[in-house]
Scaffold this active site. Structure first.
Site, PDB file in Angstrom:
ATOM      1  N   HIS A 133      41.499  36.010  29.461  1.00 27.63           N
ATOM      2  CA  HIS A 133      42.875  35.499  29.431  1.00 27.63           C
ATOM      3  C   HIS A 133      43.611  35.955  28.185  1.00 27.63           C
ATOM      4  O   HIS A 133      43.003  36.179  27.140  1.00 27.63           O
ATOM      5  CB  HIS A 133      42.849  33.968  29.551  1.00 27.63           C
ATOM      6  CG  HIS A 133      42.456  33.541  30.926  1.00 27.63           C
ATOM      7  ND1 HIS A 133      41.149  33.215  31.246  1.00 27.63           N
ATOM      8  CD2 HIS A 133      43.164  33.461  32.076  1.00 27.63           C
ATOM      9  CE1 HIS A 133      41.081  32.932  32.538  1.00 27.63           C
ATOM     10  NE2 HIS A 133      42.279  33.079  33.074  1.00 27.63           N
ATOM     11  N   MET A 178      33.712  32.960  24.351  1.00 32.37           N
ATOM     12  CA  MET A 178      33.916  33.160  25.799  1.00 32.37           C
ATOM     13  C   MET A 178      33.257  32.007  26.532  1.00 32.37           C
ATOM     14  O   MET A 178      32.016  31.944  26.626  1.00 32.37           O
ATOM     15  CB  MET A 178      33.313  34.510  26.207  1.00 32.37           C
ATOM     16  CG  MET A 178      33.974  35.678  25.466  1.00 32.37           C
ATOM     17  SD  MET A 178      33.220  37.259  25.851  1.00 32.37           S
ATOM     18  CE  MET A 178      31.715  37.208  24.886  1.00 32.37           C
ATOM     19  N   GLY A 188      34.771  40.826  22.489  1.00 33.23           N
ATOM     20  CA  GLY A 188      34.418  39.922  23.579  1.00 33.23           C
ATOM     21  C   GLY A 188      33.566  40.647  24.596  1.00 33.23           C
ATOM     22  O   GLY A 188      32.339  40.468  24.660  1.00 33.23           O
ATOM     23  N   THR A 189      34.213  41.542  25.370  1.00 32.45           N
ATOM     24  CA  THR A 189      33.506  42.264  26.440  1.00 32.45           C
ATOM     25  C   THR A 189      32.217  42.913  25.919  1.00 32.45           C
ATOM     26  O   THR A 189      31.179  42.866  26.587  1.00 32.45           O
ATOM     27  CB  THR A 189      34.425  43.357  27.033  1.00 32.45           C
ATOM     28  OG1 THR A 189      35.677  42.772  27.376  1.00 32.45           O
ATOM     29  CG2 THR A 189      33.810  43.984  28.262  1.00 32.45           C
ATOM     30  N   GLY A 207      40.696  42.838  21.173  1.00 33.05           N
ATOM     31  CA  GLY A 207      41.293  43.500  22.338  1.00 33.05           C
ATOM     32  C   GLY A 207      40.942  44.964  22.400  1.00 33.05           C
ATOM     33  O   GLY A 207      41.573  45.791  21.741  1.00 33.05           O
ATOM     34  N   GLY A 208      39.904  45.292  23.169  1.00 34.88           N
ATOM     35  CA  GLY A 208      39.564  46.694  23.384  1.00 34.88           C
ATOM     36  C   GLY A 208      38.668  47.298  22.319  1.00 34.88           C
ATOM     37  O   GLY A 208      38.455  48.510  22.318  1.00 34.88           O
TER      38      GLY A 208
HETATM   39  C1  LIG Z   1      34.251  37.111  29.677  1.00 36.74           C
HETATM   40  C2  LIG Z   1      35.352  36.703  28.732  1.00 36.74           C
HETATM   41  C3  LIG Z   1      35.604  35.341  28.558  1.00 36.74           C
HETATM   42  C4  LIG Z   1      36.598  34.924  27.652  1.00 36.74           C
HETATM   43  N1  LIG Z   1      36.784  33.590  27.438  1.00 36.74           N
HETATM   44  C5  LIG Z   1      37.634  33.175  26.458  1.00 36.74           C
HETATM   45  C6  LIG Z   1      37.716  31.788  26.105  1.00 36.74           C
HETATM   46  O1  LIG Z   1      37.033  30.944  26.680  1.00 36.74           O
HETATM   47  N2  LIG Z   1      38.570  31.446  25.092  1.00 36.74           N
HETATM   48  C7  LIG Z   1      39.322  32.376  24.412  1.00 36.74           C
HETATM   49  O2  LIG Z   1      40.043  32.024  23.482  1.00 36.74           O
HETATM   50  N3  LIG Z   1      39.267  33.695  24.756  1.00 36.74           N
HETATM   51  C8  LIG Z   1      38.439  34.101  25.731  1.00 36.74           C
HETATM   52  N4  LIG Z   1      38.353  35.451  26.029  1.00 36.74           N
HETATM   53  C9  LIG Z   1      39.186  36.427  25.284  1.00 36.74           C
HETATM   54  C10 LIG Z   1      38.548  36.749  23.937  1.00 36.74           C
HETATM   55  O3  LIG Z   1      38.785  35.691  23.042  1.00 36.74           O
HETATM   56  C11 LIG Z   1      39.099  38.037  23.269  1.00 36.74           C
HETATM   57  O4  LIG Z   1      40.466  37.931  23.048  1.00 36.74           O
HETATM   58  C12 LIG Z   1      38.792  39.285  24.084  1.00 36.74           C
HETATM   59  O5  LIG Z   1      37.485  39.278  24.571  1.00 36.74           O
HETATM   60  C13 LIG Z   1      38.994  40.533  23.221  1.00 36.74           C
HETATM   61  O6  LIG Z   1      39.012  41.692  24.009  1.00 36.74           O
HETATM   62  P1  LIG Z   1      37.697  42.533  24.414  1.00 36.74           P
HETATM   63  O7  LIG Z   1      37.075  41.747  25.522  1.00 36.74           O
HETATM   64  O8  LIG Z   1      38.234  43.836  24.863  1.00 36.74           O
HETATM   65  O9  LIG Z   1      36.820  42.605  23.223  1.00 36.74           O
HETATM   66  C14 LIG Z   1      37.372  35.886  26.939  1.00 36.74           C
HETATM   67  C15 LIG Z   1      37.103  37.248  27.140  1.00 36.74           C
HETATM   68  C16 LIG Z   1      36.098  37.663  28.013  1.00 36.74           C
HETATM   69  C17 LIG Z   1      35.821  39.134  28.157  1.00 36.74           C
END
Ligand SMILES: Cc1cc2nc3c(=O)[nH]c(=O)nc-3n(C[C@H](O)[C@H](O)[C@H](O)COP(=O)(O)O)c2cc1C
Length: 350
Positions: A170, A22, A225-226, A203-204
Site C-alpha cells: 500500500h 509488512m 520491503g519486497t 520504494g524499489g
Molecule cells: C508484502 C508487503 C506488505 C506491506 N505491508 C505494509 C504494512 O503493513 N504497513 C506499512 O506501513 N507498509 C507496508 N508495506 C509497504 C512498506 O512499508 C514499504 O513502503 C515498501 O515495501 C517499500 O517498497 P519495496 O517493497 O519496493 O521495498 C508493505 C509492502 C509489502 C511488499
C-alpha cells in the site's frame, strides 16, 4: 536524529538498513534476524486495535518472542520497531501504546492515516508515555508526498520514511518516485535548518545500487520491503517467494491500483491509498471483462480449496532484480559491501 541514526540505534551498522513492517510477513523471526545482522527490524503491528482485537494479543506475543529470540530480560529495551496502520485508530492509544511501552520498543512507524492530523493525538500520547516512564523510542511517519512530509515534520516526528511509488504494497495513490520526492524533502529540511529529522527511503530498493542512489538523493538510510519477503527468515509462503523470484520487468508485471484489495475483499483503505502487486489471475480476469463479483467468487473458491494462485503478491517495481531467496544476514552484509564498492568505483572515476 538525522546524522545520528546509527547512534540512536547502537546495534546498527552503516549504512542504515531497515526492514519494512509488512503486516503478516514481518514477524519476530524476520525482525530479530534483521536487528541481529546490524539492520533495524520492524514488526507489522496491524490495523485493528479495539479492545478484544486478536491483533493486540498477536502483537504482544510477537514482542515477547522477539525478546526471547534476542535473549533479553523483561527490563531490557527491544532494539526493533513496530509499524501501525492508522486509518482506523480506535483503541490505538489505549490498547497499543501500553504494549509498546511494556516491551520498550526502540521505534514506532505510523502509516496510512485517514488524514495527517489523525497522527497528532497518537504522537502526543506516545510522548506523554515516554515522559512519565523514561521509555526511549523514536517515532517515524511513512509519507508519500511533500504535503504529508511537511505535516509530519510539524508534528515533530523523529524520522520520515519517504515512500516512492515504486514501492510494493500500500502507498499513496498519487505520489512520485524516490528520485523526485527525496531531494524535495531534503531541501525542505535544509531550508528550515532542520538537522534532526531523519530521512529514510523506501520504494524499489533491493540492493546496494538502490541504496547508493537513495543516499545520493538525500536519505540517511533505507528501508526494503519486497526484498525482505524473499529471505529465508520471512514467514511468507514459498509460492509467494517463488512468484517474486520468477517475476521480471516490474514496471509491466506489477500494477499500482485499488483493485487488488477489491478482489481479495480487503478494500478498507481510504481512497487516497492504493497498492502495488504482481499482475495475477484476478487482475487479468478483470482486464478481460470478468465482473468484480465473479472474480471475488473465483478468488474465494480457490482459497477455500487451498489453491494459492489467486493470492495477491504485493511487490515493488524492482522485483525483477531479486534472483534468490537469501538469509537476512547475507542480504544486509552484501548490500552494505556493495554500497562501499560502488562508492569507491564512482570516486575513482571522478
Ligand atoms: C508484502 C508487503 C506488505 C506491506 N505491508 C505494509 C504494512 O503493513 N504497513 C506499512 O506501513 N507498509 C507496508 N508495506 C509497504 C512498506 O512499508 C514499504 O513502503 C515498501 O515495501 C517499500 O517498497 P519495496 O517493497 O519496493 O521495498 C508493505 C509492502 C509489502 C511488499
Amino acid at each position: 536524529m538525522a546524522e545520528n541514526i546509527l547512534k540512536c540505534f547502537p546495534h546498527t551498522t552503516s549504512p542504515f538498513i531497515a526492514s519494512a513492517p509488512m503486516f503478516g510477513f514481518s514477524d519476530a523471526g524476520l525482525a530479530t534476524a534483521v536487528t541481529k545482522a546490524g539492520g533495524f527490524g520492524f514488526i507489522g503491528g496491524g490495523f485493528l486495535f479495539q479492545t478484544g482485537s486478536s491483533q493486540l494479543t498477536a502483537l504482544d506475543t510477537q514482542l515477547t518472542n522477539a525478546r526471547s529470540i534476542l535473549g533479553l530480560t523483561d527490563e531490557q529495551p527491544l532494539p526493533l520497531g513496530v509499524g501501525l496502520i492508522t486509518f482506523q485508530p480506535d483503541g490505538l492509544i489505549e490498547n497499543v501504546i501500553p504494549i509498546l511501552q511494556k516491551h520498550r520498543v526502540a521505534a514506532i512507524w505510523l502509516s496510512f492515516p485517514q488524514a495527517e492530523a489523525d497522527h497528532l493525538p497518537i504522537i502526543r500520547a506516545i510522548r506523554q508515555t515516554q515522559r512519565v516512564s523514561g521509555w526511549e523510542t523514536r517515532i517515524f511517519s511513512q509519507v508519500g508526498n511533500i504535503a504529508a512530509a511537511k505535516e509530519a515534520i510539524q508534528q515533530k516526528v523523529d524520522g520520515l520514511v519517504i515512500q516512492g511509488t515504486d514501492a510494493g504494497g500500500h502507498q499513496w495513490a498519487q505520489g512520485a518516485s524516490l528520485i523526485s520526492l527525496l531531494p524535495e524533502v531534503r531541501d525542505l529540511l535544509l531550508e528550515t535548518g532542520n538537522t534532526t529529522t531523519a530521512v529514510l527511503a523506501a520504494g524499489g530498493i533491493v540492493d546496494g545500487r538502490g541504496c547508493v542512489a537513495a543516499l545520493g538523493l538525500g536519505a540517511d538510510g533505507i528501508v526494503m520491503g519486497t526484498r525482505f519477503v524473499a529471505t529465508s527468515e520471512c514467514p511468507a509462503p514459498s509460492e509467494i517467494k517463488q512468484t517474486i523470484l520468477s517475476t521480471t520487468d516490474g514496471g509491466v508485471s506489477t500494477v499500482k491500483t485499488t483493485r487488488h484489495d477489491v478482489f481479495q475483499s480487503t478494500d478498507v483503505f481510504p481512497r487516497r491509498y492504493d497498492g502495488r502487486a504482481v499482475v495475477g489471475m484476478n487482475y487479468r480476469d478483470s482486464e478481460e471483462g470478468v465482473s468484480d463479483e465473479e472474480i471475488i467468487r473465483r478468488h474465494n473458491e480457490a482459497r477455500a480449496a487451498g489453491d494459492d494462485r489467486r493470492r495477491t503478491v504485493w511487490a515493488g517495481t524492482s522485483v525483477g532484480s531479486i534472483k534468490a531467496v537469501v538469509p537476512v544476514e547475507d542480504l544486509i552484509k552484501t548490500t552494505q559491501q556493495e554500497v562501499r564498492a560502488i562508492l569507491e568505483r564512482v570516486k575513482a572515476g571522478l
